[in-house]
Write an enzyme that holds these catalytic residues in place. Structure first.
Site, PDB file in Angstrom:
ATOM      1  N   CYS A  79      37.617  68.632  20.863  1.00 21.35           N
ATOM      2  CA  CYS A  79      37.372  70.036  21.206  1.00 21.35           C
ATOM      3  C   CYS A  79      35.818  70.412  21.517  1.00 21.35           C
ATOM      4  O   CYS A  79      35.380  71.350  21.824  1.00 21.35           O
ATOM      5  CB  CYS A  79      37.925  70.909  20.186  1.00 21.35           C
ATOM      6  SG  CYS A  79      37.064  70.739  18.733  1.00 21.35           S
ATOM      7  N   GLU A 111      40.709  73.355  30.339  1.00 25.84           N
ATOM      8  CA  GLU A 111      40.302  72.392  29.660  1.00 25.84           C
ATOM      9  C   GLU A 111      41.109  71.052  30.095  1.00 25.84           C
ATOM     10  O   GLU A 111      42.265  71.010  29.956  1.00 25.84           O
ATOM     11  CB  GLU A 111      40.712  72.655  28.277  1.00 25.84           C
ATOM     12  CG  GLU A 111      40.486  71.781  27.006  1.00 25.84           C
ATOM     13  CD  GLU A 111      41.016  72.018  25.810  1.00 25.84           C
ATOM     14  OE1 GLU A 111      41.747  72.778  25.415  1.00 25.84           O
ATOM     15  OE2 GLU A 111      40.163  71.562  24.707  1.00 25.84           O
TER      16      GLU A 111
END
Ligand code: NAD
Length: 492
Positions: A284, A385
């Site tokens: 992340c 993402e």
């Protein structure tokens, strides 16, 4: 490990076969070998875990904090002793390299160490004589049964951003590992069993989204700590708070790295490549976009392409491998589709890691590092993402334009700058809307004694995981105002 392992729950101090439907097999992402058979929990399993936690809460809350942390210290000892076996299972089920697995374990251990500071960090406050003969005391008490929901990409570490703090503060814990990587937490729970926590205090319930829903709807659960994608974080936050629970939900990211012309080229490229391609981009805090400012592009572009091409890709347990596969065929397909869509909109692959063939691992979910430029500002490669080893280059003509660009983006998990100028770094640190900032750092992951501070759509809630925030999240404050009638009091 040889053969396929069955997945179990750990409820009320017992290993139990989950009573729900069978799920997808757990595959080694590098080979597709079946290493585990997954079964979901049933509503009855969820009820059993909730009941056991409820029954255990009162005596755990009344156990002195120094005794509670003694058990955590014992757990730390067992985890350290077994770290090689744990790192191997992390690599087998997630695909990351052995060293990356050891790295995430180290971060898990550090959180136990910080949580063992609970006798100090969960102290209250006391003021004498706030009025004549009256004292006021703030005490911290456990909130109640704590649910921890984990993503796949750090099979061991993420539960530890929350679990040791919740336990140290007197809360029973239920961990729901990712259904994609349940075996690591199962191995950790074998060690938890050895430590001898009282029954019902640390439990594990395996399952997918349905199990999460059942747990979130259960009235005995009082806090929810979630880490995963933004869409699910948003949903879990809404659902948990609608049921009156305290919630902290960490979501996805799209992390930019700004490179100034005065940055040190060798250091920048080495760290940038590790940020973008380490853990196959499935962090992340992975760099997803690099924003070279001005003439930085001249040295950055050829050098990052060389670093991408040179990265050694293979099975994470093989010597010298720097990058493993992505988690699943579905994930690989999603990454390839994003690249294809970006390319048809005009993006140019400078290094094209598609169609990677790794000798001996032809069936694995491999994609080698990709570097892409000519990006469309509103295209998927810039806005979504990717969660794979894909680095986009987005040149900027000034630091302020780079900062403005970062600040209009949806996510705020991490932003970094590479520069030799303290003044540029200071300006960046002050202006950027992100919760974790790196200055000449590629993965700005806060140590356990700082909060893991995502902003914007990377976090839903108030108090973050780790450190003082975690102690605050897992305790509720009670204020007592006292007066005693006695012969020494000056006034009543
Ligand atoms: P995910 O959102 O698919 O799953 C996370 C957890 O939620 C799993 O336990 C899963 O079983 C559960 N879940 C999935 N769908 C659900 C639904 N509809 N309802 C309820 N529960 C559901 O995430 P993932 O693919 O396992 O992990 C990758 C994501 O996690 C990435 O977006 C990554 O950025 C993010 N992540 C964020 C951080 C952070 O600190 N912000 C850290 C690690 C990973």
């Amino acid at each position: 490990m040889s053969g396929a392992e069955e997945v179990f729950n750990f409820i009320d101090g017992q290993w139990q076969k989950p009573g729900g439907a069978a799920g997808a097999s757990i595959l080694d992402p590098a080979t597709q070998e079946i290493i585990g058979n997954f079964t979901n929990s049933s509503e009855r399993d969820v009820e059993a875990a909730a009941t056991a936690a409820s029954n255990a809460f009162s005596s755990w809350r009344n156990t002195p904090v120094v005794e509670r942390i003694q058990l955590l210290q014992n757990l730390l000892f067992f985890l350290r002793s077994e770290q090689d076996a744990l790192a191997r299972i992390i690599t087998r089920e997630s695909g990351k390299t052995y060293n990356e697995s050891l790295g995430e374990l180290k971060r898990a251990f550090e959180n136990i160490e910080v949580a063992c500071g609970a006798p100090t960090f969960s102290q209250g406050t006391f003021s004498e004589d706030i009025a004549p003969g009256i004292d006021e005391i703030m005490i911290r008490q456990p909130v109640g049964i704590s649910l921890i929901i984990c993503p796949f990409n750090f099979p061991s570490m993420i539960a530890f951003w929350f679990m040791p703090y919740a336990l140290a503060c007197g809360n029973p814990v239920i961990v729901k590992p990712s259904e994609k990587v349940p075996l690591t937490m199962q191995t950790i729970f074998r060690l938890i069993e050895k430590v001898g926590f009282p029954k019902g205090i640390v439990q594990m319930v395996q399952g997918d989204a349905d199990t999460v829903d059942q747990l979130l709807n259960h009235p005995v659960i009082k806090t929810v700590s979630f880490v995963g994608s933004t869409a699910v974080a948003k949903k879990v936050y809404a659902q948990a708070t609608a049921h009156g629970k305290r919630a902290q939900c960490q979501g996805g990211a799209k992390n930019p790295i700004v490179v100034m012309p005065d940055a040190d080229p060798e250091m920048t490229i080495r760290i940038l490549a590790d940020s973008a391609f380490g853990c196959a981009g499935q962090r992340c805090l992975a760099a997803s976009l690099v924003l070279p400012v001005g003439e930085a592009i001249d040295w950055l572009q050829p050098a990052i392409c060389r670093a991408a091409e040179e990265r050694i890709v293979g099975h994470g347990l093989d010597e010298g491998v720097q990058m493993g596969p992505v988690i699943s065929p579905a994930s690989l397909k999603r990454i390839l589709a994003l690249l294809a869509e970006g390319e048809s909109a005009g993006a140019r692959p400078l290094v094209d890691g598609r169609n990677a063939v790794i000798p001996g691992y032809e069936k694995g979910n491999f994609i080698k590092p990709c570097v892409v430029d000519h990006l469309q500002a509103d295209g998927k490669l810039v806005q979504t993402e990717i969660f794979g080893p894909v680095l986009g280059i987005l040149p900027m003509d000034s630091l302020d334009n780079a900062i403005n660009w970062i600040n209009q983006s949806l996510y705020g998990n991490m932003a970094s700058i590479f520069t030799a100028s303290g003044s540029s770094a200071r300006h960046f640190r002050h202006e950027v809307l992100a919760g974790n900032i790196g200055v000449n750092i590629g993965v700005a992951a806060p140590m356990a004694f700082f909060p893991f501070s995502g902003w914007k759509d990377s976090f839903f809630g108030d108090l973050h995981g780790q450190s003082e925030d975690a102690f605050n999240f897992f305790t509720q404050k009670k204020v007592v105002i006292e007066r005693w009638k006695d012969k020494w009091s000056r006034q009543f």
